[in-house]
Design an enzyme around this catalytic site. Structure first.
Site, PDB file in Angstrom:
ATOM      1  N   ARG A  58      -2.306   6.829  -2.269  1.00  0.00           N
ATOM      2  CA  ARG A  58      -2.933   6.175  -1.113  1.00  0.00           C
ATOM      3  C   ARG A  58      -1.956   5.640  -0.084  1.00  0.00           C
ATOM      4  O   ARG A  58      -2.100   5.862   1.105  1.00  0.00           O
ATOM      5  CB  ARG A  58      -3.740   4.948  -1.556  1.00  0.00           C
ATOM      6  N   THR A  59      -0.998   4.854  -0.574  1.00  0.00           N
ATOM      7  CA  THR A  59      -0.165   4.126   0.387  1.00  0.00           C
ATOM      8  C   THR A  59       0.640   5.105   1.230  1.00  0.00           C
ATOM      9  O   THR A  59       0.698   4.989   2.453  1.00  0.00           O
ATOM     10  CB  THR A  59       0.745   3.119  -0.350  1.00  0.00           C
ATOM     11  N   LYS A  87      22.376  11.640  -5.991  1.00  0.00           N
ATOM     12  CA  LYS A  87      23.828  11.906  -5.913  1.00  0.00           C
ATOM     13  C   LYS A  87      24.613  10.603  -5.874  1.00  0.00           C
ATOM     14  O   LYS A  87      25.800  10.605  -5.599  1.00  0.00           O
ATOM     15  CB  LYS A  87      24.140  12.728  -4.661  1.00  0.00           C
ATOM     16  N   ARG A 108       8.743   2.316  -0.137  1.00  0.00           N
ATOM     17  CA  ARG A 108       8.340   1.852  -1.484  1.00  0.00           C
ATOM     18  C   ARG A 108       9.511   2.123  -2.412  1.00  0.00           C
ATOM     19  O   ARG A 108      10.096   3.212  -2.386  1.00  0.00           O
ATOM     20  CB  ARG A 108       7.108   2.613  -1.967  1.00  0.00           C
ATOM     21  N   HIS A 136       3.446  -6.402  -1.831  1.00  0.00           N
ATOM     22  CA  HIS A 136       2.836  -5.201  -1.242  1.00  0.00           C
ATOM     23  C   HIS A 136       1.964  -5.719  -0.092  1.00  0.00           C
ATOM     24  O   HIS A 136       0.730  -5.746  -0.191  1.00  0.00           O
ATOM     25  CB  HIS A 136       2.020  -4.486  -2.313  1.00  0.00           C
TER      26      HIS A 136
HETATM   27  C1  NCD Z   1      -0.649  -0.433  -6.222  1.00  0.00           C
HETATM   28  C2  NCD Z   1       0.847  -0.457  -6.228  1.00  0.00           C
HETATM   29  O1  NCD Z   1       1.513   0.571  -6.132  1.00  0.00           O
HETATM   30  O2  NCD Z   1       1.365  -1.562  -6.314  1.00  0.00           O
HETATM   31  N1  NCD Z   1      -1.218   0.676  -5.651  1.00  0.00           N
HETATM   32  C3  NCD Z   1      -1.465   0.703  -4.305  1.00  0.00           C
HETATM   33  O3  NCD Z   1      -0.564   0.745  -3.515  1.00  0.00           O
HETATM   34  N2  NCD Z   1      -2.738   0.666  -3.910  1.00  0.00           N
HETATM   35  C4  NCD Z   1      -1.314  -0.880  -7.448  1.00  0.00           C
HETATM   36  C5  NCD Z   1      -0.958  -0.273  -8.770  1.00  0.00           C
HETATM   37  O4  NCD Z   1      -0.117   0.615  -8.862  1.00  0.00           O
HETATM   38  O5  NCD Z   1      -1.587  -0.691  -9.743  1.00  0.00           O
END
Ligand code: NCD
Length: 336
Positions: A58-59, A87, A108, A136
């Site tokens: 999703r993100t 590397k 991320r 997040h």
């Molecule tokens: C979450 C994350 O990656 O922190 N997912 C997201 O971005 N919607 C939640 C999770 O992984 O449980």
């Protein structure tokens, strides 16, 4: 006056309530563009570097889609195997290089504080898409936006947060944002013993400037007086020892029967996704799919206008959106 112009969004800690309100107001304006009723190319020529060093569906896709819907182009990385990190390249070097290619960076990374490290290395705005067990912030913004859309401002509401509260970064940002934006929230932290809410998040709530209550629970029965329930997955990838994860897996679950028996009528149920649908985990049962109390797919849908709003504000084009609007010229199915 746009306060977010050129700014990073690495944590809820660094965002004030007025900035969050500006994001929500702008997200509302973005909805017709996000949901394909209108078209804008206001970011034509701009490039987003969407750097994902951890799994994501999703993100990553919604950051990219949001940028595309504003007319910008997206360059992605996905995982570490295909990048120079394998590397031995430092995050600083990667960031400095990409900062020279892109107008904005989303990142991320498994390390807590990584988004801030990237932000410190570059001149362009950096948006945190999840840093280890840290924060997040864009997820929290879309979660709270979704709550407001259904319930209005949740001042004085009881909000139950259920699951792995220790490692779930979405929860850390969610609780911080609620405490900053509203008054008198009754937080119920429902977690198995060992996965309780970290002290630094409690401290953020205590020092948010508003009065809130916090109580700890270890049983799902504690959802009974909640207006909003937010449940999340046990964060398997954060446990050093897999045996430890096995101990917690499936401890707290919600299915239709639980919600019918314990939930207040009209309770709003949120989940950030992914839900862990494997047998033995299954914290949010599929028998709630299609249930009007479940707002999980409203959350995912709202990821687009909220992320569009963030890009439009940090790149300072929000006030050009309406005057550049065009009709879409392809078939878009009507929402049910
Ligand atoms: C979450 C994350 O990656 O922190 N997912 C997201 O971005 N919607 C939640 C999770 O992984 O449980």
């Amino acid at each position: 006056m746009n306060n977010l112009k050129g700014k990073d969004l690495t944590s809820i800690e660094g965002l004030d309530a007025a900035d969050a309100r500006a994001i929500f107001d702008t997200a509302k304006l973005m909805e017709p563009f996000a949901f394909r009723q209108k078209l804008t190319r206001v970011l034509e020529g701009a490039v987003l570097a969407n750097l994902f060093f951890e799994p994501s569906t999703r993100t990553r896709i919604s950051f990219g889609t949001a940028f595309n819907r504003l007319g910008g182009e997206v360059r992605d990385t996905s995982g570490t195997e295909t990048t120079s990190i394998t590397k031995g390249e430092s995050l600083y070097d990667t960031a400095r290089v990409v900062g020279g290619y892109a107008d904005v960076i989303t990142v991320r990374h498994p390390k807590t504080g990584a988004a801030k490290e990237v932000a410190d290395a570059v001149d362009v705005p950096v948006i945190n898409g999840g840093d280890g067990v840290g924060e997040h912030p864009t997820q929290a913004l879309l979660d709270v936006y979704t709550i407001e859309a259904r319930l209005g401002k949740p001042n004085g509401k009881t909000i139950a947060i259920v699951g792995d509260l220790k490692f779930a970064r979405v929860i850390h940002s969610f609780a911080r944002l609620l405490s900053k934006m509203y008054q008198g929230i009754n937080f119920k932290f429902i977690a198995p013993n060992g996965l309780q809410m970290p002290e630094n998040v409690r401290e953020s709530i205590r020092t948010s400037g508003s009065q809130h209550t916090m109580t700890d629970h270890d049983s799902i029965n504690a959802i009974s007086d909640a207006d909003v329930i937010y449940i999340t997955r046990t964060q398997e990838e954060r446990f050093a020892d897999p045996a430890e994860y096995e101990r917690y897996k499936g401890k707290l679950r919600i299915d239709k029967k639980t919600l019918d028996t314990l939930g207040k009528p009209g309770v709003m149920l949120l989940h950030p996704m992914p839900r862990d649908s494997r047998e033995g985990s299954n914290e949010l049962d599929h028998d709630l799919d299609g249930d009007p109390r479940l707002a999980m797919f409203n959350q995912t849908d709202n990821g687009i206008p909220v992320r569009m709003a963030i890009f439009a504000l940090v790149l300072d084009v929000a006030d050009q959106i309406e005057k550049t609007a065009r009709p879409v010229n392809w078939h878009v199915p009507k929402k049910p």
